[in-house]
Design a protein around this motif. Structure first.
Motif, PDB file in Angstrom:
ATOM      1  N   ASP A 123       0.844  -1.192   0.000  1.00 46.92           N
ATOM      2  CA  ASP A 123       0.000   0.000   0.000  1.00 46.92           C
ATOM      3  C   ASP A 123       0.874   1.234   0.000  1.00 46.92           C
ATOM      4  O   ASP A 123       1.812   1.337   0.803  1.00 46.92           O
ATOM      5  CB  ASP A 123      -0.919   0.019   1.217  1.00 46.92           C
ATOM      6  N   ALA A 124       0.561   2.187  -0.857  1.00 42.20           N
ATOM      7  CA  ALA A 124       1.381   3.393  -0.969  1.00 42.20           C
ATOM      8  C   ALA A 124       1.466   4.142   0.355  1.00 42.20           C
ATOM      9  O   ALA A 124       2.490   4.758   0.657  1.00 42.20           O
ATOM     10  CB  ALA A 124       0.804   4.305  -2.058  1.00 42.20           C
ATOM     11  N   GLU A 125       0.400   4.084   1.173  1.00 43.60           N
ATOM     12  CA  GLU A 125       0.403   4.842   2.425  1.00 43.60           C
ATOM     13  C   GLU A 125       1.419   4.329   3.435  1.00 43.60           C
ATOM     14  O   GLU A 125       1.725   5.009   4.425  1.00 43.60           O
ATOM     15  CB  GLU A 125      -0.995   4.862   3.046  1.00 43.60           C
ATOM     16  N   ASP A 126       1.986   3.125   3.214  1.00 34.82           N
ATOM     17  CA  ASP A 126       3.019   2.597   4.104  1.00 34.82           C
ATOM     18  C   ASP A 126       4.413   3.115   3.758  1.00 34.82           C
ATOM     19  O   ASP A 126       5.395   2.762   4.420  1.00 34.82           O
ATOM     20  CB  ASP A 126       3.030   1.066   4.048  1.00 34.82           C
ATOM     21  N   LEU A 127       4.522   3.924   2.721  1.00 39.85           N
ATOM     22  CA  LEU A 127       5.837   4.339   2.221  1.00 39.85           C
ATOM     23  C   LEU A 127       6.720   5.009   3.273  1.00 39.85           C
ATOM     24  O   LEU A 127       7.903   4.675   3.383  1.00 39.85           O
ATOM     25  CB  LEU A 127       5.650   5.242   0.996  1.00 39.85           C
ATOM     26  N   PRO A 128       6.223   5.963   4.092  1.00 37.99           N
ATOM     27  CA  PRO A 128       7.114   6.589   5.084  1.00 37.99           C
ATOM     28  C   PRO A 128       7.733   5.585   6.049  1.00 37.99           C
ATOM     29  O   PRO A 128       8.933   5.653   6.351  1.00 37.99           O
ATOM     30  CB  PRO A 128       6.190   7.570   5.814  1.00 37.99           C
ATOM     31  N   ALA A 129       6.941   4.610   6.539  1.00 38.77           N
ATOM     32  CA  ALA A 129       7.477   3.616   7.459  1.00 38.77           C
ATOM     33  C   ALA A 129       8.469   2.698   6.765  1.00 38.77           C
ATOM     34  O   ALA A 129       9.487   2.293   7.360  1.00 38.77           O
ATOM     35  CB  ALA A 129       6.339   2.796   8.066  1.00 38.77           C
ATOM     36  N   LEU A 130       8.225   2.360   5.510  1.00 36.04           N
ATOM     37  CA  LEU A 130       9.116   1.457   4.792  1.00 36.04           C
ATOM     38  C   LEU A 130      10.443   2.121   4.455  1.00 36.04           C
ATOM     39  O   LEU A 130      11.479   1.453   4.424  1.00 36.04           O
ATOM     40  CB  LEU A 130       8.425   0.965   3.520  1.00 36.04           C
ATOM     41  N   VAL A 131      10.420   3.405   4.196  1.00 31.90           N
ATOM     42  CA  VAL A 131      11.677   4.118   3.961  1.00 31.90           C
ATOM     43  C   VAL A 131      12.552   4.076   5.212  1.00 31.90           C
ATOM     44  O   VAL A 131      13.780   4.002   5.127  1.00 31.90           O
ATOM     45  CB  VAL A 131      11.395   5.571   3.517  1.00 31.90           C
ATOM     46  N   GLU A 132      11.918   4.090   6.393  1.00 30.68           N
ATOM     47  CA  GLU A 132      12.683   3.961   7.635  1.00 30.68           C
ATOM     48  C   GLU A 132      13.345   2.590   7.721  1.00 30.68           C
ATOM     49  O   GLU A 132      14.498   2.463   8.133  1.00 30.68           O
ATOM     50  CB  GLU A 132      11.762   4.171   8.833  1.00 30.68           C
ATOM     51  N   ILE A 133      12.625   1.541   7.309  1.00 35.87           N
ATOM     52  CA  ILE A 133      13.198   0.190   7.326  1.00 35.87           C
ATOM     53  C   ILE A 133      14.317   0.056   6.295  1.00 35.87           C
ATOM     54  O   ILE A 133      15.255  -0.723   6.479  1.00 35.87           O
ATOM     55  CB  ILE A 133      12.092  -0.849   7.056  1.00 35.87           C
ATOM     56  N   ALA A 134      14.246   0.834   5.216  1.00 31.62           N
ATOM     57  CA  ALA A 134      15.214   0.694   4.124  1.00 31.62           C
ATOM     58  C   ALA A 134      16.643   0.933   4.578  1.00 31.62           C
ATOM     59  O   ALA A 134      17.577   0.384   3.996  1.00 31.62           O
ATOM     60  CB  ALA A 134      14.866   1.669   2.992  1.00 31.62           C
ATOM     61  N   ARG A 135      16.828   1.726   5.627  1.00 32.61           N
ATOM     62  CA  ARG A 135      18.203   1.978   6.071  1.00 32.61           C
ATOM     63  C   ARG A 135      18.878   0.700   6.561  1.00 32.61           C
ATOM     64  O   ARG A 135      20.102   0.566   6.493  1.00 32.61           O
ATOM     65  CB  ARG A 135      18.218   3.039   7.181  1.00 32.61           C
ATOM     66  N   PHE A 136      18.081  -0.270   7.048  1.00 30.24           N
ATOM     67  CA  PHE A 136      18.666  -1.545   7.459  1.00 30.24           C
ATOM     68  C   PHE A 136      19.052  -2.392   6.264  1.00 30.24           C
ATOM     69  O   PHE A 136      19.861  -3.306   6.373  1.00 30.24           O
ATOM     70  CB  PHE A 136      17.675  -2.321   8.336  1.00 30.24           C
ATOM     71  N   ALA A 137      18.432  -2.129   5.108  1.00 33.13           N
ATOM     72  CA  ALA A 137      18.688  -2.925   3.913  1.00 33.13           C
ATOM     73  C   ALA A 137      19.944  -2.493   3.173  1.00 33.13           C
ATOM     74  O   ALA A 137      20.301  -3.101   2.170  1.00 33.13           O
ATOM     75  CB  ALA A 137      17.488  -2.848   2.968  1.00 33.13           C
ATOM     76  N   GLU A 138      20.620  -1.451   3.656  1.00 35.35           N
ATOM     77  CA  GLU A 138      21.829  -0.986   2.975  1.00 35.35           C
ATOM     78  C   GLU A 138      23.035  -1.844   3.305  1.00 35.35           C
ATOM     79  O   GLU A 138      24.105  -1.653   2.737  1.00 35.35           O
ATOM     80  CB  GLU A 138      22.111   0.477   3.349  1.00 35.35           C
ATOM     81  N   GLY A 139      22.893  -2.785   4.258  1.00 36.89           N
ATOM     82  CA  GLY A 139      24.004  -3.672   4.590  1.00 36.89           C
ATOM     83  C   GLY A 139      25.025  -3.067   5.517  1.00 36.89           C
ATOM     84  O   GLY A 139      26.125  -3.599   5.670  1.00 36.89           O
ATOM     85  N   ARG A 140      24.708  -1.934   6.147  1.00 35.46           N
ATOM     86  CA  ARG A 140      25.682  -1.278   7.034  1.00 35.46           C
ATOM     87  C   ARG A 140      25.298  -1.409   8.507  1.00 35.46           C
ATOM     88  O   ARG A 140      26.015  -0.973   9.378  1.00 35.46           O
ATOM     89  CB  ARG A 140      25.802   0.198   6.665  1.00 35.46           C
ATOM     90  N   THR A 141      24.135  -2.006   8.783  1.00 36.52           N
ATOM     91  CA  THR A 141      23.706  -2.219  10.159  1.00 36.52           C
ATOM     92  C   THR A 141      23.449  -3.695  10.367  1.00 36.52           C
ATOM     93  O   THR A 141      23.038  -4.408   9.459  1.00 36.52           O
ATOM     94  CB  THR A 141      22.416  -1.437  10.460  1.00 36.52           C
ATOM     95  N   GLY A 142      23.701  -4.169  11.566  1.00 38.61           N
ATOM     96  CA  GLY A 142      23.581  -5.585  11.853  1.00 38.61           C
ATOM     97  C   GLY A 142      22.317  -5.927  12.602  1.00 38.61           C
ATOM     98  O   GLY A 142      21.366  -5.148  12.692  1.00 38.61           O
ATOM     99  N   LEU A 143      22.335  -7.129  13.172  1.00 36.53           N
ATOM    100  CA  LEU A 143      21.150  -7.661  13.826  1.00 36.53           C
ATOM    101  C   LEU A 143      20.812  -6.896  15.101  1.00 36.53           C
ATOM    102  O   LEU A 143      19.635  -6.774  15.454  1.00 36.53           O
ATOM    103  CB  LEU A 143      21.374  -9.142  14.135  1.00 36.53           C
ATOM    104  N   THR A 144      21.812  -6.377  15.791  1.00 44.53           N
ATOM    105  CA  THR A 144      21.555  -5.667  17.044  1.00 44.53           C
ATOM    106  C   THR A 144      20.681  -4.443  16.809  1.00 44.53           C
ATOM    107  O   THR A 144      19.695  -4.214  17.521  1.00 44.53           O
ATOM    108  CB  THR A 144      22.876  -5.245  17.712  1.00 44.53           C
ATOM    109  N   GLU A 145      21.043  -3.639  15.800  1.00 44.57           N
ATOM    110  CA  GLU A 145      20.254  -2.450  15.489  1.00 44.57           C
ATOM    111  C   GLU A 145      18.857  -2.823  15.017  1.00 44.57           C
ATOM    112  O   GLU A 145      17.871  -2.188  15.390  1.00 44.57           O
ATOM    113  CB  GLU A 145      20.956  -1.611  14.416  1.00 44.57           C
ATOM    114  N   LEU A 146      18.767  -3.872  14.199  1.00 43.06           N
ATOM    115  CA  LEU A 146      17.461  -4.303  13.705  1.00 43.06           C
ATOM    116  C   LEU A 146      16.590  -4.812  14.851  1.00 43.06           C
ATOM    117  O   LEU A 146      15.393  -4.508  14.922  1.00 43.06           O
ATOM    118  CB  LEU A 146      17.633  -5.389  12.646  1.00 43.06           C
ATOM    119  N   ARG A 147      17.202  -5.572  15.769  1.00 42.48           N
ATOM    120  CA  ARG A 147      16.430  -6.078  16.902  1.00 42.48           C
ATOM    121  C   ARG A 147      15.930  -4.932  17.782  1.00 42.48           C
ATOM    122  O   ARG A 147      14.791  -4.957  18.265  1.00 42.48           O
ATOM    123  CB  ARG A 147      17.285  -7.042  17.724  1.00 42.48           C
ATOM    124  N   SER A 148      16.731  -3.903  17.971  1.00 44.43           N
ATOM    125  CA  SER A 148      16.308  -2.749  18.763  1.00 44.43           C
ATOM    126  C   SER A 148      15.127  -2.042  18.100  1.00 44.43           C
ATOM    127  O   SER A 148      14.176  -1.629  18.769  1.00 44.43           O
ATOM    128  CB  SER A 148      17.471  -1.768  18.940  1.00 44.43           C
TER     129      SER A 148
END
Length: 485
Positions: A427-452
């Protein structure tokens, strides 16, 4: 490295759970989609169960939320702390027909542990109108009550479900209307639309007459569908309350002539829906450029008709609302400039459009596409690789690819390249929240940050559920006191 791999595995599952629905896509069949999803659910549950359960607090779609709940309830021996509360909170937000289908699946699988019975009991107790559920979801209610060994909400509902011939009259108006509708045409107009349709056909009621008389009992979506089927334009009040993606689907379903004739009305409705979706983020994203895919593959499939194009159209208006005033540039792959008249047509020259978008000097570049860059193939990934490594190593421009199509063959959404974070979107309305998740997809953050991050989302999700539950109980208590006086 192991933490990065774990984070990538979980994010891969999140992309699938947001995007995939087990239905046919443009390039893959329903069977391929279901097989791919089944593997992902099993893999992530076994290897990352706490994070798997935490995904219930994210914006994953109902299809996958129910699958997560089913997998967790089927394996009680591996359960962790707080799983039951998460499942209960998510099911409270899920469409009732899906929840009843889940309970039936659990019954068929023989899953009847104490936690499952407690979740069924709590969910049924929270239903606002048990009699309406008994009429509308009769088989589902009976299966749930039998499976959890629960009594019906009251004696009348119990007789209606399990001994329908016992009573000659019901005090409850819905149950009585259902009984009378078998022989009295007028009684069917006190029933829910989906139930009344069957009785209208039985009594031979003319469709036009039926729709006029049943209108007060219809939901907004049912009213819009019936108006569209009858060839009548939706009223302004109906458009004003539609979610952004559903509104975009409605607009794309209209003929070009009607879109042009209602341009001002439809544009204002889309912008109003986008402002609601943007919420507190409106105007906060600075200069934004978007590359929006309206190639032929955005037509979707027979069961997801024009869904990718609707996400792109909704995303266009949402990104316009998120950008600073006058700082948004939207570029369609077809080269078109009128978003209201877009149609799925032609190849996907993402690379050329990305070059045009970067020329505007944006602070954020958002690509909304299924990722099949084919004019020429691979140009988009190469452009973004050179941009990131040579021209913008300081990352002054944030780039994210949001993809509305799950690729069953790679168990993920199709990516433009390793240098570009990609997230799934439904859904397009989820875009702001998904952009926040995208920073984890850059491969520069690990499981600790994602778990937090997931822990924070879970805490917020459960707190919101507790507030909603307390509000419902308060209203029910007030209604009971009012009825008593």
């Amino acid at each position: 490295m192991s933490e990065l791999v774990a984070a990538e595995d979980v994010l891969l599952f999140v992309n699938a759970a947001v995007t995939a629905t087990g239905q046919r896509e443009f390039r893959s069949s329903a069977a391929e989609q279901r097989l791919s999803l089944a593997f992902l659910h099993e893999y992530v549950r076994v290897n990352y169960r706490p994070l798997y359960a935490s995904c219930l607090a994210l914006d994953i779609n109902d299809h996958n939320a129910v699958l997560v709940a089913e997998h967790l309830l089927r394996t009680p021996g591996e359960a962790g702390d707080g799983e039951g509360r998460l499942i209960a909170a998510r099911l409270a937000r899920t469409a009732p027909q899906r929840v009843y289908r889940l309970f039936r699946t659990l019954r068929g699988a023989g899953v009847n542990n104490r936690r499952t019975r407690a979740i069924v009991r709590e969910w049924l107790a929270a239903r606002p109108d048990p009699a309406l559920d008994a009429v509308k979801y009769r088989a589902g209610v009976k299966d749930a009550l039998r499976h959890a060994h629960l009594p019906a909400a009251d004696a009348e509902t119990g007789d209606f479900l399990f001994a329908p011939g016992r009573r000659t009259r019901y005090e409850n108006r819905t149950l009585e209307a259902y009984r009378r509708a078998h022989y009295d045409e007028n009684a069917l107009y006190a029933l829910p639309f989906t139930v009344a349709e069957g009785f209208a056909a039985k009594h031979g009621v003319e469709r036009k007459v039926f729709l006029e008389r049943i209108a007060p009992r219809m939901t907004r979506l049912e009213r819009l569908r019936s108006e569209r089927a009858a060839g009548r334009p939706a009223g302004a009040s109906g458009l004003a309350v539609m979610p952004l993606t559903r509104l975009a689907l409605y607009v794309l379903g209209l003929p070009f002539a009607e879109r042009a004739a209602r341009r001002a009305e439809l544009t204002e409705a889309l912008r109003a829906a986008a402002r609601r979706a943007a919420g507190p983020y409106a105007g906060s994203w600075g200069r934004v450029a978007a590359v929006l895919d309206d190639s032929f593959s955005s037509s979707g499939s027979a069961v997801k008709r024009r869904r990718p194009l609707a996400v792109a159209l909704g995303g266009h208006f949402l990104l316009e609302a998120l950008a600073a005033p006058g700082s948004y540039t939207g570029l369609w792959t077809s080269g078109g400039t009128d978003p209201l008249l877009v149609r799925p047509y032609g190849p996907t020259p993402l690379g050329m459009r990305i070059l045009d978008a970067l020329d505007t000097g944006p602070e954020r570049l958002v690509v909304v596409s299924d990722g099949w860059d084919n004019a020429p193939p691979g140009l988009a990934g190469e452009v973004l690789r050179v941009w990131r490594t040579r021209l913008d190593p300081e990352r002054r421009t944030a780039v994210v690819h949001v993809n509305p199509v799950y690729d069953a063959g790679v168990f993920d959404v199709r990516r433009l390249g390793p240098s570009v974070p990609a997230v799934g979107i439904r859904d397009a309305e989820d875009l702001p929240a998904l952009v926040e998740i995208a920073r984890f997809a850059e491969g520069r953050t690990g499981l600790t940050e994602l778990r937090s991050y997931l822990d924070r989302r879970v805490a917020d999700f459960l707190a919101e559920h507790a507030r909603e539950k307390a509000e419902r109980e308060k209203k029910a208590k007030a209604a009971g006191e009012g009825a008593g006086t």
